[in-house]
Design a protein around this motif. Structure first.
Motif, PDB file in Angstrom:
ATOM      1  N   VAL A 342      46.600 -45.998 -21.753  1.00 41.33           N
ATOM      2  CA  VAL A 342      47.964 -45.657 -21.035  1.00 41.33           C
ATOM      3  C   VAL A 342      48.820 -46.424 -21.903  1.00 41.33           C
ATOM      4  N   ALA A 344      52.984 -46.699 -21.869  1.00 45.29           N
ATOM      5  CA  ALA A 344      54.193 -46.629 -20.943  1.00 45.29           C
ATOM      6  C   ALA A 344      55.592 -47.011 -21.519  1.00 45.29           C
ATOM      7  N   PHE A 382      54.670 -42.372 -18.361  1.00 43.52           N
ATOM      8  CA  PHE A 382      53.327 -43.213 -19.098  1.00 43.52           C
ATOM      9  C   PHE A 382      52.407 -41.867 -19.238  1.00 43.52           C
ATOM     10  N   THR A 384      48.543 -40.790 -19.843  1.00 43.68           N
ATOM     11  CA  THR A 384      46.859 -40.920 -19.471  1.00 43.68           C
ATOM     12  C   THR A 384      46.189 -40.448 -20.597  1.00 43.68           C
TER      13      THR A 384
END
Length: 755
Positions: A342, A344, A382, A384
């Motif tokens: 992740v 961000a 963000f 994933t």
């Protein structure tokens, strides 16, 4: 310059500190000198009620820590206060270096995602800090830190339902001052702090301070060789004060912090079923499949105008703006393989304006009230990244982002009426009106994509995300949501002086934490996710005693509290095929009750003992929520417990002063204990068993007060203790159960000189 004297009051740490230790001053008023000559504890002043008062006269549970005291112990940042405050959790958030997680009496906020509000308000001087990023404040160029426990909704507003932490910077006096301090220590620690001030004219003062804080990592990323848990931070502050007249002054302040420490890698608790990697023996070692670059920047400016209108009326205006930027990477899997990553970016900015009017007639009544305005925007994005899932398509990337705009207006007032010399009634209230508007997007792409920092003008514009990554495979969310809330928060207290040395009080306080919108919302899984969640409400009843006993040699303060906690906001995240599904619950009703005891005892003129004890019983009375996918209701009342809320906290400390021809040597030691701690509402492998930390310091002060040399040892027994983590269980083919740890055993040597 006069010879420094040991203050038996131990200033701030006489309240809730793990140790009591000396403070040195070039000048003392007659009251303090008399107290020292008699071996008594000196007066401690706080501004918990927006005016200067003795700690022993305030019917509020509050702890105060002086700058000299914290420096003497070698305290580096505000998270070390956790050891010194009953029923409190103040620590670095999971997977970050400078994001704050704060809980007091069971109330707080663990999730630092933009759009979520804290439960403990943080203030630099009179300025509210809305976001937890960069809120792990370093100890430098300060006057004191105050920590207020329990709802502070009347004078400090929304989001202080757990309490408030006030970081008060050093005041400009116009005297010529310059202080230098250098520190070396374990893991190649090398810190430099410089501060000073002067008067350019008779009525115009300037000051500044800078701190460079460097340290190698406690561990490393084994597969890349990069440092893990290192520190690379630069922070500075500038200020100027203009005495416009005998009754008016204007102060400007500016501060900036830049943290370039590496991203923090987690310790796997389970063997990876994908790579076969077993947990490392050293909990500070990790692996990563991402870059370790990390940046957190915060800065702010304020303008404070004070006007003493006459002997009875005072006016204050506080105008401030702040902004922050975070660019970070979190590898949830920590194997070195690209399984669950992740990246961000967070951005935020805020503007606040407060007008405050205070009145006192020097007889039986005083009052403080005002108007407060807040306008802020918090944004982020963000990704994933799940390259091992749907491998036939080359992986999957889910991008989640958006902005939340908040506008808040409040009117408040609080007055104290003295019926006689012994009995005082306090009545106050605050009316707050909150408005929020949020834009949320969540897109799923086939293939592995990383956020292109250079390609995005802003980190939250969904159109630019589409331009960067191409058309999404699926649009999970793309919605706008609005909400508004208003609340009146009352406060009532009655305090009675049983004698000149003993005061008892009873109080009722109300506070609320603002509602909001789940910025992770996946509308494809939960069609109602765009509906705002409600505010949290806390009603607290408290009975307390503040006393000075044994002819002023012992200070004993205690409080018993009971809180009715309503609509607690709980973030629940579940693993689904397309990533992580989030839902914010208003988790029913809860009851929190407990007590706190804090004491300091001057056994002799050179030996002091301190003790602190906190006990809390926090339980969910009713938690029933609906599963978005099935519509079925789930009752977890008996399965859930409060997070970050150990039942028992205590510490014991001592302090001994040795007189020498060259000055004074002060030896202090303490043991701080924390009971079993649950990391999330549901039990998990991350939960931390009880542990204790043993610390000691030896500091030499020269006769003329200019030099000091301190040797500090922390966590002497080298305890391994978890402060956070992630528990996603079997996720995308592997177990993502990872933990983050507090500091290991460290030693440091500091040398300071004051001109």
């Amino acid at each position: 310059m006069s010879q420094p004297k040991f203050r038996h009051s131990l200033l701030a740490l006489a309240i809730a500190s793990v140790v009591s230790f000396p403070a040195y001053a070039q000048a003392q008023d007659e009251q303090e000198q008399q107290a020292e000559e008699n071996g008594k504890l000196e007066r401690i002043e706080v501004t918990a009620r927006r005016k200067t008062e003795s700690l022993q006269e305030v019917p509020v549970s509050v702890s105060s820590f002086g700058a000299g005291d914290l420096e003497q112990l070698g305290v580096e940042d505000i998270t070390e206060l956790q050891q010194r405050i009953p029923n409190a959790t103040i620590q670095v958030s999971r997977g970050t270096n400078s994001t704050l997680t704060a809980y007091i009496r069971g109330v707080g906020q663990q999730d630092p995602l933009w759009g979520f509000e804290p439960g403990v308000g943080v203030y630099i001087d009179d300025v509210y800090i809305a976001r937890p990023q960069g809120a792990v404040l370093e100890v430098f160029d300060l006057e004191r830190i105050e920590v207020l426990r329990g709802p502070q909704g009347t004078l400090y507003g929304k989001n202080t339902i757990g309490g408030a932490l006030k970081y008060v910077t050093k005041e400009l006096t116009g005297y010529n001052e310059l202080s230098l301090q250098g520190t070396v220590g374990s893991y190649n620690q090398r810190d430099i702090k410089i501060s000073g001030q002067t008067a350019l004219t008779d009525n115009f003062f300037v000051g500044g301070a800078v701190a460079s804080l460097q340290r190698d990592g406690f561990g490393e990323y084994v597969n890349t060789g990069d440092e893990n848990y290192n520190k690379d931070l630069l922070t500075y502050r500038l200020s100027a004060k203009w005495l416009l007249s005998d009754t008016m002054d204007l102060k400007f302040s500016y501060d900036k912090t830049e943290d370039e420490s590496n991203s923090k890698g987690a310790h796997r608790l389970l063997t990876s079923s994908v790579t076969g990697q077993e947990p490392y023996e050293d909990v500070y070692d990790s692996n990563t499949a991402m870059p370790v670059d990390n940046l957190v920047e915060t800065e702010g400016a304020s303008l404070v105008f004070n006007w003493d209108i006459n002997a009875e009326w005072d006016f204050k205006s506080v105008t401030a703006s702040r902004e922050g930027y975070t660019d970070t990477n979190i590898d949830f899997n920590a194997t070195g393989e690209p399984i669950f990553m992740v990246p961000a970016i967070y951005e935020d900015e805020q503007f606040t304006q407060e007008f405050q009017l205070s009145y006192t007639n020097n007889y039986n009544f005083d009052f403080v009230g005002g108007v407060y305005y807040y306008d802020g925007e918090a944004c982020g994005v963000f990704g994933t990244v799940l390259p091992m899932y749907l491998a036939a398509f080359g992986g999957v990337t889910v991008d989640n982002g958006g902005c939340v705009q908040t506008e808040s207006l409040a009117v408040y007032g609080q007055g104290n009426y003295r019926f006689n010399d012994d009995l005082t009634l306090t009545i106050g209230g605050r009316y707050t009106s909150d408005e929020k508007e949020a834009d949320v997007f969540r897109y799923t792409y086939l293939g592995v994509h990383y956020i292109n920092r250079a390609g995005l003008d802003t980190p939250y514009d969904p159109n630019e995300v589409i331009d960067t990554f191409g058309q999404p495979f699926s649009v999970n969310s793309n919605f706008n949501s609005q909400g508004d809330w208003s609340r009146f928060s009352p406060h009532v207290a009655l305090n009675y002086d049983l004698s000149d040395d003993v005061m008892i009080y009873g109080s009722y306080s109300n506070g609320f934490k603002s509602g909001g919108v789940d910025m992770r919302g996946d509308k494809s899984l939960n069609p109602t996710i765009d509906e705002p969640y409600d505010p949290e409400i806390v009603d607290t009843f408290e009975i307390g005693m503040k006393s000075e006993l044994l002819d002023g040699r012992m200070r004993l303060n205690s409080a018993i509290f009971y809180s009715d906690y309503q609509d607690m906001q709980v973030t629940v995240q579940r693993v689904v095929e397309s990533g992580i599904s989030s839902q914010v619950l208003n988790a029913g009703e809860s009851t929190v009750k407990g007590f706190e005891v804090e004491t300091v005892f001057a056994a002799t003129d050179t030996l002091n003992f301190t003790a602190m004890l906190g006990y809390i019983d926090a339980e969910f009375d009713s938690v029933v929520y609906e599963e978005p996918a099935t519509g079925e209701t789930t009752d977890v009342t008996d399965a859930w417990s409060f997070q970050n809320t150990p039942e028992l906290t205590y510490n014991l400390g001592m302090n001994k002063t040795f007189e020498m021809e060259s000055g004074q040597v002060v030896w202090s030691a303490n043991y701080a204990f924390r009971d079993d701690t649950q990391m999330f509402e549901a039990p998990s492998p991350l939960d931390q068993e009880s542990y204790g930390l043993l610390n000691t310091s030896v500091v030499w002060y020269s006769v003329n007060g200019q030099w000091n040399v301190g040797l500090h040892a922390k966590n002497l027994t080298d305890e391994e203790y978890r402060v956070g983590g992630y528990n996603f269980g079997p996720t995308f083919g592997d177990d993502a159960v990872v933990a983050y740890y507090g500091d290991p055993r460290t030693f440091s040597l500091s040398v300071g000189y004051k001109f």
